[in-house]
Write an enzyme that holds these catalytic residues in place. Structure first.
Site, mmCIF file in Angstrom:
data_model
loop_
_atom_site.group_PDB
_atom_site.id
_atom_site.type_symbol
_atom_site.label_atom_id
_atom_site.label_comp_id
_atom_site.label_asym_id
_atom_site.label_seq_id
_atom_site.Cartn_x
_atom_site.Cartn_y
_atom_site.Cartn_z
ATOM 1 N N CYS A 28 13.812 -7.343 -2.230
ATOM 2 C CA CYS A 28 13.658 -5.833 -2.883
ATOM 3 C C CYS A 28 14.939 -5.224 -2.988
ATOM 4 O O CYS A 28 14.970 -4.283 -3.462
ATOM 5 C CB CYS A 28 12.544 -5.212 -2.186
ATOM 6 S SG CYS A 28 10.786 -5.828 -2.349
ATOM 7 N N ASP A 63 2.542 2.507 -7.098
ATOM 8 C CA ASP A 63 2.519 0.991 -6.721
ATOM 9 C C ASP A 63 2.144 0.186 -7.725
ATOM 10 O O ASP A 63 2.500 -0.822 -7.860
ATOM 11 C CB ASP A 63 2.347 0.780 -5.458
ATOM 12 C CG ASP A 63 2.837 1.690 -4.431
ATOM 13 O OD1 ASP A 63 4.026 1.251 -3.990
ATOM 14 O OD2 ASP A 63 2.330 2.344 -3.367
ATOM 15 N N ASP A 103 1.201 -4.168 -3.261
ATOM 16 C CA ASP A 103 0.962 -3.088 -4.196
ATOM 17 C C ASP A 103 -0.505 -2.978 -4.340
ATOM 18 O O ASP A 103 -0.848 -1.665 -4.500
ATOM 19 C CB ASP A 103 1.633 -3.257 -5.483
ATOM 20 C CG ASP A 103 3.213 -2.963 -5.204
ATOM 21 O OD1 ASP A 103 3.625 -2.289 -4.313
ATOM 22 O OD2 ASP A 103 4.095 -3.617 -6.063
#
Length: 361
Positions: A28, A63, A103
């Site tokens: 990420c 998300d 998510d």
């Protein structure tokens, strides 16, 4: 003088070239910097058609998208992919898949299926390495009880892998990142420091024990999400990923129009991370994160010198950040404990005030 052991890697990772050497970033930490992303989105114009059954869209950088199917079900849809954070292809696949499914859990949903997104430098990587990446993702999805039902592949200059993930949630149990209320406490499900570990790994300075911690935390599915969404006292959930704890807590504060306070002494860190950060083992993404949102973050006197870098440390497959009523904190921590999240802790609180974040010693 003793030498530090090399990172633990599976035999498949020994092939040349190293996965991490083929990409300019990893995990990420590859995310576009928050300030740049805001400018890009501002240039993209309106969201287009927004049907009334679209319960969650672009409004608060949540998300996942959520679309109401009927009175009992809503579809949670998301996608996430990135370049290698480790050299072991199987573990890279596991980490990327775990991160993508997070998510769905963060919205209070239960995954139902996934599609694979695969971009690989086919001329540079042996086919068995690419197969190991996909197998890692499939094994995580199998652990989540869902199929990888399809996907898309392209030949690419850098290795990229991830998932389109879909899940279901009751419309009344959707937990957005914008639902927090004044007085809510903030609970973090996983410790920080994955970005620091990845920086150390790239420089071949990560010990075996720390590598195992890195794999364990990044491949732990955020299964408490749908269980927490059943608790009336839980008002908002997000997961902490590329923008770090500070960035995602700030998103939560902005969405609820509240001020967030974090007690830095309560924030859990992965073993050895504070020392490594003090030695300069931090990612460039940490500095980019601060440049993007630091103007809205107050660092109180007395904080450790590494607090800023660690608060902005990009987390790959990071923990859930939960805003709940103070009287629900015990239930929330009990859910985390039952699901095996031993690091989960109360780390802060939300107050009436201008949307911002303050870190206290």
């Amino acid at each position: 003088m003793t030498t530090q052991p090399a990172p633990s890697v599976a035999p498949a990772a020994a092939v040349s070239p190293r996965l991490t050497s083929l990409s300019h970033g990893g995990g990420c930490g590859c995310k576009i910097a928050p300030g740049v992303l805001s400018q890009i989105l501002a240039q993209s114009g309106a969201a287009g058609v927004v049907p009334p059954d679209l319960l969650v869209g672009l409004e608060t950088a949540d998300d996942a998208a959520v679309y109401r199917l009927n009175d009992e079900q809503a579809l949670v849809a998301t996608t996430d992919f990135f370049m290698p954070i480790v050299d072991d292809p199987y573990e890279f696949g596991r980490i990327a898949a775990t991160n993508a499914l997070s998510d769905v859990y963060a919205m209070g949903g239960k995954p139902i299926m996934a599609l694979a997104l695969v971009a690989m430098p086919v001329a540079q990587l042996p086919l068995e390495v690419i197969g190991a990446i996909l197998r890692g993702g499939q094994d995580v999805c199998r652990s989540a009880g869902i199929p990888v039902a399809g996907g898309h592949t392209i030949d690419s200059v850098e290795p990229i892998y991830g998932l389109v993930a879909m899940g279901l949630v009751h419309p009344d149990r959707v937990r957005r990142n914008a639902g927090a209320r004044p007085g809510d406490v903030l609970i973090l499900g996983k410790p920080l420091g994955v970005g620091v570990y990845s920086a150390a790994l790239k420089k071949e300075q990560l010990q075996d024990a720390h590598y195992r911690e890195m794999i364990a935390t990044t491949t732990r599915l955020n299964t408490p999400g749908p269980l927490l969404a059943e608790l009336p006292g839980v008002h908002a959930i997000t997961d902490v990923t590329g923008f770090g704890l500070a960035g995602h807590a700030l998103e939560m504060a902005r969405g609820a129009q509240l001020a967030a306070h974090i007690d830095w002494a309560s924030v859990p860190l992965l073993p050895g991370v504070a020392k490594m950060a003090g030695e300069g083992l931090v990612t460039g993404a940490s500095a980019r994160n601060w440049a993007g949102y630091g103007a809205q973050v107050r660092l109180a006197p007395g904080l450790p010198a590494t607090a800023q870098a660690l608060a902005c440390d990009p987390q790959t497959s990071g923990g859930l950040l939960v805003a709940c009523a103070p009287e629900a904190a015990g239930e929330v921590l009990a859910v985390f404990a039952r699901e095996g999240f031993e690091y989960a802790k109360v780390v802060g609180r939300l107050y009436d005030g201008y949307p911002s974040l303050s870190l206290y010693a």
